[in-house]
Write an enzyme that holds these catalytic residues in place. Sequence first.
Site, short mmCIF file in Angstrom:
data_model
loop_
_atom_site.label_atom_id
_atom_site.label_comp_id
_atom_site.label_asym_id
_atom_site.label_seq_id
_atom_site.Cartn_x
_atom_site.Cartn_y
_atom_site.Cartn_z
N THR A 136 1.08 -1.22 -0.06
CA THR A 136 0.03 -0.01 -0.13
C THR A 136 0.93 1.02 -0.10
OG1 THR A 136 -1.46 1.29 1.69
CG2 THR A 136 -0.01 -0.33 2.19
N ASP A 137 0.16 2.47 -0.45
CA ASP A 137 1.12 3.59 -0.27
C ASP A 137 0.89 4.14 0.98
OD1 ASP A 137 -1.84 4.40 -0.15
OD2 ASP A 137 -1.60 6.04 -1.55
N GLU A 138 0.11 3.70 1.90
CA GLU A 138 0.32 4.10 3.26
C GLU A 138 1.37 4.10 4.13
OE1 GLU A 138 -3.45 3.35 5.39
OE2 GLU A 138 -4.51 3.03 3.66
N LYS A 165 2.30 -3.46 7.19
CA LYS A 165 2.54 -3.50 5.99
C LYS A 165 3.98 -2.93 5.62
CE LYS A 165 0.43 -4.63 2.88
NZ LYS A 165 0.00 -6.03 2.54
#
Length: 357
Positions: A136-138, A165
């Site tokens: 994820t971009d998070e 992640k």
Amino acid sequence: MAHPTLFITGGAGFIGSALIRLLIAESDWRIVNIDKLTYAGNLESLSSVANDPRYVFRQIDICDRPALDALFAEFQPTGVIHLAAESHVDRSIHGPGDFIQTNITGTFALLEAARGYWMSLDDTAKAGFRFHHVSTDEVYGSLGDTGLFTETTAYQPNSPYSASKAASDHLVRAWHHTYGFPVVTTNCSNNYGPCQFPEKLIPLMIHNAVSGKPLPIYGKGDNIRDWLYVDDHARALRLVFEQGKLGEVYNIGGHNEKTNLEVVDTLCALLDELKPRADGKPYRELKTYVADRPGHDKRYAIDATKIGAELAWTPQENFETGLRKTVQWYLDNTEWVAHVVSGEYRNWMDTNYGART
Ligand code: NAD
Ligand code: TYD
């Protein structure tokens, strides 16, 4: 000729099920879907492929190393696309334990099972194998008013979800660097589309609106997310898995930055058109401002130049077309939603495959 086999973890989830539907329809892969069926796993999302001879389902926890070893030995896959994860930020705030277990320990178990299998292969099979980690971009943290996340942005995860992640991304990277294990990683922005569990912003708002319930907007509703239609993500995953360069990271995003308020207002306008309320009032009257999420990231936005330039990927949907399709899907699939809300989806396998022993 036998079909080459691809393992997909988390295939009963939102993105995994979209990817499996795409691959069964458009590729030659035999798919083995490895999924524990947590609250987020729903085999009903795969009913269209359940009887396809190229589709196999195994209910397995990715933390279960012996089960994974047995599966690799049985199916001899050419690759793995790893999506299984705990994925909801709010849940990670209330109970981070499962996120550490599945996202970190589970990814470790899967990497080790895959590496053990890979090392046992002959040189040709070894050279053809790859492990694709879906992230994820998070992991990059939160942006201010300007700038975009690129593949070289420093990691700065802020929530238990994004931290778990980020940890898994680092494990995958290290397995490549240390063991020469063949990996690719993708980091994608927020997805939306059919079959998303109605805990995430878009399906939750659609479900609450048509149920006449309040639409809870965290804080001022000015946080920004970069939205991508799930089938565009699935196409990107296929491209990176089949053509991406080993050891590389690819960011995936649709250049669709919206404030949460813009998203909710657009959803309300679409629903006013597609399913007007019985009392004739606009859906936007259901909007309710609630307490903000702790540590709420302000803005995410992806620079998807690399995957566009190197693999010629572009999204097919824009936010307007994708959101209209999504709203229409939820309106047309009230049974899917009703089963999720009632918990009945958990019985779907027993009903359709016979009871488990
Ligand atoms: P999801 O929550 O809808 O599905 C996750 C799936 O993983 C479920 O089917 C669940 O049963 C399965 N699973 C969970 N724990 C497991 C375990 N221990 N063993 C085996 N299976 C297990 O998630 P999603 O939204 O489809 O996301 C899929 C992946 O994509 C995740 O890795 C997520 O971090 C990543 N991602 C999601 C988004 C998004 O917007 N949803 C964006 C970027 C990246
Ligand atoms: P979400 O769909 O949970 O994705 P993520 O937190 O991974 O980006 O939330 C998207 C945005 O919507 C996020 O800024 C939080 C906000 N939000 C609300 O305002 N109300 C809600 O009920 C939910 C679930 C999210």
